[in-house]
Enzyme design. Structure first.
Site, mmCIF file in Angstrom:
data_model
loop_
_atom_site.group_PDB
_atom_site.id
_atom_site.type_symbol
_atom_site.label_atom_id
_atom_site.label_comp_id
_atom_site.label_asym_id
_atom_site.label_seq_id
_atom_site.Cartn_x
_atom_site.Cartn_y
_atom_site.Cartn_z
ATOM 1 N N GLU A 98 -8.524 19.755 10.044
ATOM 2 C CA GLU A 98 -8.714 18.761 8.996
ATOM 3 C C GLU A 98 -9.436 19.310 7.768
ATOM 4 O OE1 GLU A 98 -7.999 15.933 7.913
ATOM 5 O OE2 GLU A 98 -6.938 14.872 9.507
ATOM 6 N N ASN A 142 0.818 -1.207 0.000
ATOM 7 C CA ASN A 142 0.000 0.000 0.000
ATOM 8 C C ASN A 142 0.852 1.256 0.000
ATOM 9 O OD1 ASN A 142 -2.590 1.390 0.341
ATOM 10 N ND2 ASN A 142 -1.737 2.001 2.313
ATOM 11 N N VAL A 143 0.414 2.248 -0.774
ATOM 12 C CA VAL A 143 1.018 3.579 -0.728
ATOM 13 C C VAL A 143 -0.125 4.539 -0.407
ATOM 14 C CG1 VAL A 143 2.405 5.295 -1.953
ATOM 15 C CG2 VAL A 143 2.562 2.880 -2.596
ATOM 16 N N GLY A 144 -0.076 5.155 0.766
ATOM 17 C CA GLY A 144 -1.172 6.034 1.169
ATOM 18 C C GLY A 144 -0.650 7.303 1.817
ATOM 19 N N GLU A 148 -0.811 1.302 -6.218
ATOM 20 C CA GLU A 148 -0.748 2.733 -6.521
ATOM 21 C C GLU A 148 0.364 3.010 -7.534
ATOM 22 O OE1 GLU A 148 -1.032 1.468 -3.471
ATOM 23 O OE2 GLU A 148 -2.923 2.293 -2.734
ATOM 24 N N HIS A 176 -9.126 2.725 5.834
ATOM 25 C CA HIS A 176 -7.977 2.818 4.941
ATOM 26 C C HIS A 176 -7.151 1.526 4.948
ATOM 27 C CE1 HIS A 176 -8.095 7.504 5.059
ATOM 28 N NE2 HIS A 176 -9.034 6.984 4.308
ATOM 29 N N TYR A 233 -1.210 9.571 4.982
ATOM 30 C CA TYR A 233 -1.833 9.585 6.310
ATOM 31 C C TYR A 233 -1.168 10.679 7.124
ATOM 32 C CZ TYR A 233 -2.943 5.052 4.429
ATOM 33 O OH TYR A 233 -3.358 4.062 3.581
ATOM 34 N N ARG A 234 -1.928 11.348 7.958
ATOM 35 C CA ARG A 234 -1.317 12.422 8.741
ATOM 36 C C ARG A 234 -0.389 11.830 9.798
ATOM 37 N NH1 ARG A 234 -6.563 14.408 12.304
ATOM 38 N NH2 ARG A 234 -5.722 13.768 14.325
#
Lengths: 480, 80
Positions: free
Chosen positions: A275, A162-164, A226, A184, A166-167
């Site tokens: 946010e 996975n490539v995401g 991704e 997610h 995220y904060r």
């Protein structure tokens, strides 16, 4: 058309008049957050900003880039299209390239970020000029990085890597907090690791070419890569290099890369953080990342984005890339779907245009939207319109709502379903009612209303639209 | 260490520590709180660095922190 890295894209933005180098000295707070907010208000196509004179850092040695994808012009250039390409045309081209998925990656042996390596006495603050974005953020954040992780049960499956985005809250020199929202992919992987009493290795790539960021922030299916989608979108194989510590595949062009792991079964206070919903998130107990190695280019660029009350850079970044997967997933079940606009607050509101098969069909399309993978966490309100209504044209959508929606027949309320925990109107956090608003003309057997005499434009209106556009252009030219 | 910086401006707990100093010496310092994980820079306005001026809507204490939701929840361990 591929941009090999962030620097190549910034160069293109500069050539197109979409880039500003801020040379004066700035304070990390409040100047950088303020600039990120302010740039969204300076015209229809705000530029990217680069700051390299930061109070407390040697001039030119550290830099911050903001608003890199923060306008439709920059988004069009990301796709290699002319900067004045209309949004719907960008959607159509994006959709065409999407269908070329998957394009296998290009594996590289080395990368510019391996020039400098730190594995002892790590101090992230020395390398990255962190800053507070909004006044009551609980700290400094990394909010535009690609976080890479593998499926712990099926680690050799490239598609499940996975490539995401995220904060990440910077809590110490080598200590971060991370927000894996349960919907997610990284939360799915963390759960598998935690069920087995393991940590989850991660690589965090900061300062990337724009295409991988667009794909990393797109709600692809769990086993869709991704990287292979980035290859499809940029029409060239995407270059990756192995992480020395984790073996994860990392974007070759990154400015800075952190390797480490999410500590299994551990949570710590995190937030709040201003946010994309336009509210602070509140504080929650969230997982923790321990950094074990840092690699960086010489004089690296820290890429960040401002987010707050829409629209900000984030809304451009997660606009069309949210529409596309929803559109493709809906179309698999219902080929009648024509287009999806899920650009508002990451698809908390979605507008779907569709042909209708029979009475009640539009409601089924709306219900399917809330059960897509992205819809499980978003789509609190789904508006369904007819095929002749352009969902990207809000004037048309409002016309459909104001004339075709019958409150007694066309409102579907789905009680107590899932929503992302950041949704401010949820009760409790993570749970809400959702609504489908059917603003299509009812068809048999749902016969009702006064829709028998629809009004079509006069016969040559489309042709005249073209002619008039050209006349306007030539008149402007003559008057210059 | 500046005595004032030992107290967290957000949750008022003691024991805050120096996280880092500016690479160009003398420009700023960053402090961190081990209880609520708030971090702040000494050059920020006193509405951020001074607990008495910190916006009360964002103040924290141990009880509020203990009521935080856990996101994501920690799953049970699989049985061998």
């Amino acid at each position: 058309m591929a941009y090999k890295d962030l620097r190549a894209f910034l160069q293109r933005l500069k050539e197109e008049g979409q880039f500003v180098h801020v040379e004066q000295q700035v304070n990390l707070e409040p100047d950088l957050g303020a600039c990120g907010r302010a740039v969204t208000s300076i015209g229809d196509n705000p530029p990217a900003l680069l700051f390299d004179n930061l109070f407390g850092y040697e001039q030119g040695k550290r830099a911050v880039a903001l608003n890199v994808i923060g306008s439709w012009a920059n988004h069009a250039l990301m796709l290699g299209l002319p900067k004045d390409t209309p949004v719907k045309e960008q959607f159509v081209e994006f959709s065409r390239r999407w269908d070329k998925f998957p394009i296998p990656v290009k594996e590289m042996k080395d990368a510019p970020f391996y020039k400098n390596e730190v594995t002892k006495d790590i101090n992230l603050f020395d390398i990255l000029p962190f800053f507070r974005l909004n006044d009551h953020d609980g700290g400094f954040y990394i909010d535009k990085a690609c976080v890479i992780s593998k499926d712990p049960v099926d680690p050799d499956n490239f598609g499940k890597q996975n490539v995401g985005v995220y904060r990440l809250q910077v809590k110490g020199k080598d200590h971060l907090g991370i927000q894996p929202v349960p919907m997610h992919d990284i939360a799915v992987q963390l759960r598998m690791a935690e069920e087995r009493g393991q940590n989850l290795p991660v690589a965090i790539a900061i300062g990337n070419d724009p295409v991988i960021l667009i794909m990393a922030s797109s709600p692809l299916l769990y086993d869709q890569s991704e990287y292979e989608m980035a290859g499809a979108i940029q029409e060239e194989p995407y270059p990756v290099v192995k992480g020395k510590l984790t073996g994860l595949d990392i974007p070759w062009g990154a400015e800075v890369v952190l390797e480490g792991e999410i500590i299994g079964r551990k949570r710590e206070p995190e937030g709040p953080f201003g946010e994309f919903t336009g509210s602070y998130s509140g504080g929650r107990s969230m997982p923790v990342v321990k950094i074990k190695a840092v690699y960086h280019r010489t004089n690296p660029i820290f890429e960040a984005l401002y987010l707050g009350i829409p629209w900000t850079e984030l809304d451009y970044m997660i606009g069309l890339n949210t529409c596309l997967p929803l559109y493709k997933q809906l179309k698999e079940t219902f080929p009648e779907v024509v287009a999806v606009n899920a650009m508002y607050t990451h698809g908390l509101v979605a507008i779907i245009s569709t042909k209708t098969r029979y009475g009640g069909f539009a409601k089924a399309v709306g219900l399917r939207a809330i059960t897509t993978p992205h819809g499980l966490g978003y789509c609190s309100m789904v508006i369904v319109v007819d095929e002749n209504v352009d969902p990207f044209n809000l004037n048309q959508v409002m016309w459909a709502l104001s004339t075709r929606f019958a409150p007694s027949k066309d409102l579907v309320i789905v009680p107590n379903v899932s929503i992302l925990p950041l949704y401010p109107a949820a009760e409790p956090a993570g749970i809400t009612h959702k609504i489908i608003i059917d603003a299509t003309v009812p068809v048999a057997p749902d016969i009702r209303g006064e829709f028998a005499q629809p009004l079509d434009p006069p016969a040559t209106a489309a042709q005249w639209e073209k002619t008039l556009r050209e006349l306007v252009k030539s008149t402007v030219k003559r008057s210059k | 260490m500046n005595k004032k910086m030992k107290t967290c401006p957000r949750c008022d707990s003691d024991g805050c520590t120096l996280v880092t100093q500016s690479p160009v010496a003398g420009c700023w310092e960053v402090y961190g709180c081990p209880q609520c994980f708030f971090t702040w820079r000494t050059t920020e306005p006193d509405t951020i660095t001074d607990g008495s001026k910190y916006d009360p809507r964002f103040k924290l204490d141990a009880e509020k922190i203990s009521q935080y939701n856990t996101v994501p929840t920690i799953p049970p361990l699989l049985k061998e």
